[in-house]
Scaffold this active site. Structure first.
Site, PDB file in Angstrom:
ATOM      1  N   HIS A 279     -13.394  -1.823  -1.765  1.00  0.00           N
ATOM      2  CA  HIS A 279     -12.597  -1.597  -0.757  1.00  0.00           C
ATOM      3  C   HIS A 279     -12.891  -2.283   0.522  1.00  0.00           C
ATOM      4  O   HIS A 279     -12.674  -1.826   1.784  1.00  0.00           O
ATOM      5  CB  HIS A 279     -12.507  -0.115  -0.510  1.00  0.00           C
ATOM      6  CG  HIS A 279     -11.247   0.830  -0.068  1.00  0.00           C
ATOM      7  ND1 HIS A 279     -10.336   1.351  -0.846  1.00  0.00           N
ATOM      8  CD2 HIS A 279     -10.606   0.598   0.828  1.00  0.00           C
ATOM      9  CE1 HIS A 279      -9.348   1.747  -0.323  1.00  0.00           C
ATOM     10  NE2 HIS A 279      -9.495   1.446   0.882  1.00  0.00           N
TER      11      HIS A 279
ATOM     12  N   SER B 158       0.881  -1.346  -0.070  1.00  0.00           N
ATOM     13  CA  SER B 158       0.135   0.081   0.039  1.00  0.00           C
ATOM     14  C   SER B 158       0.792   1.359  -0.211  1.00  0.00           C
ATOM     15  O   SER B 158       2.040   1.395   0.661  1.00  0.00           O
ATOM     16  CB  SER B 158      -0.901   0.027   1.132  1.00  0.00           C
ATOM     17  OG  SER B 158      -1.404   1.160   1.557  1.00  0.00           O
TER      18      SER B 158
ATOM     19  N   TYR C 280      -2.361   5.624  -4.371  1.00  0.00           N
ATOM     20  CA  TYR C 280      -3.703   6.824  -4.215  1.00  0.00           C
ATOM     21  C   TYR C 280      -3.050   7.989  -5.040  1.00  0.00           C
ATOM     22  O   TYR C 280      -1.784   8.483  -4.780  1.00  0.00           O
ATOM     23  CB  TYR C 280      -3.582   6.708  -2.753  1.00  0.00           C
ATOM     24  CG  TYR C 280      -4.411   6.260  -1.916  1.00  0.00           C
ATOM     25  CD1 TYR C 280      -5.372   5.516  -2.385  1.00  0.00           C
ATOM     26  CD2 TYR C 280      -3.881   5.564  -0.882  1.00  0.00           C
ATOM     27  CE1 TYR C 280      -6.504   4.416  -1.870  1.00  0.00           C
ATOM     28  CE2 TYR C 280      -4.536   4.470   0.043  1.00  0.00           C
ATOM     29  CZ  TYR C 280      -5.719   4.001  -0.602  1.00  0.00           C
ATOM     30  OH  TYR C 280      -6.472   3.066   0.175  1.00  0.00           O
TER      31      TYR C 280
ATOM     32  N   LYS D  86      -8.093  -0.460  -9.578  1.00  0.00           N
ATOM     33  CA  LYS D  86      -8.668  -0.904  -8.096  1.00  0.00           C
ATOM     34  C   LYS D  86      -9.744  -0.235  -7.849  1.00  0.00           C
ATOM     35  O   LYS D  86      -9.724   0.777  -7.494  1.00  0.00           O
ATOM     36  CB  LYS D  86      -7.564  -1.281  -7.076  1.00  0.00           C
ATOM     37  CG  LYS D  86      -8.360  -1.931  -5.814  1.00  0.00           C
ATOM     38  CD  LYS D  86      -7.225  -2.338  -4.971  1.00  0.00           C
ATOM     39  CE  LYS D  86      -7.661  -2.854  -3.548  1.00  0.00           C
ATOM     40  NZ  LYS D  86      -8.171  -2.014  -2.522  1.00  0.00           N
TER      41      LYS D  86
ATOM     42  N   ARG E  24     -16.241   5.394   8.942  1.00  0.00           N
ATOM     43  CA  ARG E  24     -15.764   4.397   9.661  1.00  0.00           C
ATOM     44  C   ARG E  24     -16.308   4.467  10.882  1.00  0.00           C
ATOM     45  O   ARG E  24     -15.528   5.250  11.694  1.00  0.00           O
ATOM     46  CB  ARG E  24     -14.354   4.112   9.795  1.00  0.00           C
ATOM     47  CG  ARG E  24     -13.635   4.173   8.233  1.00  0.00           C
ATOM     48  CD  ARG E  24     -13.555   2.801   7.421  1.00  0.00           C
ATOM     49  NE  ARG E  24     -13.045   3.235   6.129  1.00  0.00           N
ATOM     50  CZ  ARG E  24     -11.895   3.389   5.386  1.00  0.00           C
ATOM     51  NH1 ARG E  24     -10.661   3.028   6.505  1.00  0.00           N
ATOM     52  NH2 ARG E  24     -11.651   3.662   4.309  1.00  0.00           N
TER      53      ARG E  24
END
Ligand code: FMN
Length: 383
Positions: free
Chosen positions: A278, A109, A132, A254, A167
């Protein structure tokens, strides 16, 4: 339950829950809002039934595959997950080593704790790098150049994070990076001495890839603020074209769920589309990954490779995805539970469990070769 008796991914999840403070466990286990998409990922996989064949000679079974030009022993790829170092010291290099030993793929990542260079020298040289697209394009360019220098064969561009998904478990738990101890958590932390010891004696948690890219490396809090400020809501396919012009290897996108986006991805020349929500951590209410897969496969129509992730907890889930047209599956939490349970050995165990389950499913399904699966392996009643 002892580690040796972890016979399923669910067992590894229990061990992870036992090892980690509640807020850290819920950071990996949780999803966005009501977690409808998170739960749908697993529920929709469970709903799919097989159409087994018999008397087909399954004595010689094969689950090795080729994905984006790489040979793997199984269609499992350990997907990109930030902050693995919070689960186990050097979580990224540990995972890179375990996946290399098992002969499966690994994607590092952008928000990893180990840097591209550390993972290349202490983990494995042939990992994929997940990017990203952040506001600071000079920083993005530097990351891409570092991934090129490290020899990464695949750039995996994650496109479903214009902002971070809500979240709510993290909010309720007051989860922060770095973790802050709240008075009410003292008992919880006090019963996780192993984790506390590992964190206290392990390397300092930092976003190592971003150290040289603008954030203040010496202060994780400002680095986190820097990263949050870097989410770019203006990104379009123009940036994909730009990345294609500076990346010499294969490129995967993705976070595709809509067949129209899959078609656009192909038109923009990407080599692979990863069907993903995700892990239910972004838009709650987005379709489950497995339900979105057939539409994307149809739209891509063989012009790019199609992978999927979300909800893989059993080897049979991988077989279902392959039967519906995926050429491989990324795993997120299944591997993270293993990492939190027992570091590199725990990741190895997660892979062993899934590989064994894939093998057993192929045998009982009457389909010896995973690459030859098609929709006929799935019960029509599921559609
Ligand atoms: C703790 C955690 C961190 C993650 N970090 C990233 C990330 O940095 N980049 C990314 O593209 N996806 C990230 N993901 C999503 C995973 O790559 C993957 O899409 C998802 O976990 C798949 O669902 P599963 O966990 O049900 O297998 C993360 C997921 C989790 C659980």
């Amino acid at each position: 339950m002892t580690r040796a008796r972890a016979v399923t991914v669910a067992d590894l999840r229990s061990l992870a829950q036992r090892n980690l403070p509640k807020s850290v466990f819920e950071f990996i286990d949780g999803g966005a809002n009501d977690e409808r998409t998170l739960n749908a990922n697993m529920r929709d996989l469970e709903r799919i039934g097989f159409a087994p064949r018999v008397l087909t000679d399954v004595s010689n079974r094969r689950q090795s595959v080729q994905i984006l030009g790489q040979e793997y022993s199984s269609p499992l790829i350990f997907g990109p997950t930030g902050l693995s170092g919070l689960l186990w010291p050097d979580g990224d290099t540990a995972t890179a080593r375990a996946t290399a030993t098992a002969g499966i793929g690994y994607c590092l990542s952008t928000n990893s704790n180990g840097s591209i260079e550390q993972v290349a020298s202490h983990g494995r040289p042939d990992f994929w790098f997940q990017l990203y697209i952040q506001r600071d394009r000079a920083m993005v360019r530097t990351l891409v150049e570092r991934a090129v220098s490290a020899g990464c064969p695949v750039l995996c561009v994650t496109v479903d994070l214009p902002i971070q998904g809500p979240r709510e478990r993290d909010e309720r738990n007051g989860f922060t990076v770095p973790p802050r101890l709240h008075l009410g958590d003292v008992f919880d932390y006090a019963t996780r001495m192993g984790w506390l010891w590992r964190m206290a004696t392990g390397p300092r948690i930092t976003f190592a890839n971003l150290e040289r890219a603008g954030g203040d490396e010496s202060n994780l809090k400002t680095l986190v603020e820097h990263i949050s400020a870097q989410f770019d809501q203006t990104v379009t396919w123009k940036e994909i074209d730009w990345l294609k012009s500076i990346w010499p290897g294969r490129m995967a996108i993705k976070g595709i769920l809509n067949p129209q986006d899959a078609r656009l991805a192909v038109e923009h020349g990407v080599d692979a589309v990863i069907v993903s929500n995700h892990g239910g951590r972004q838009l709650d209410g987005a379709p489950s990954a497995i339900s979105a897969l057939p539409g994307v496969v149809e739209a891509v129509d063989g012009r790019a490779e199609v992978l999927m992730d979300g909800g893989i907890r059993r080897g049979s889930d991988v077989v279902k995805a392959m039967a519906l047209g995926a050429c491989g599956c990324l795993i997120g939490r299944a591997g993270l539970y293993g990492l939190a349970a027992n570091g590199e050995g725990g990741v190895m165990r997660a892979i062993e469990i899934l590989k064994k389950e894939i093998d057993t499913t192929l045998a009982l399904l009457g389909q010896p070769d995973i690459t030859k699966l098609d929709r006929s392996a799935i019960s029509e009643k599921c559609f």
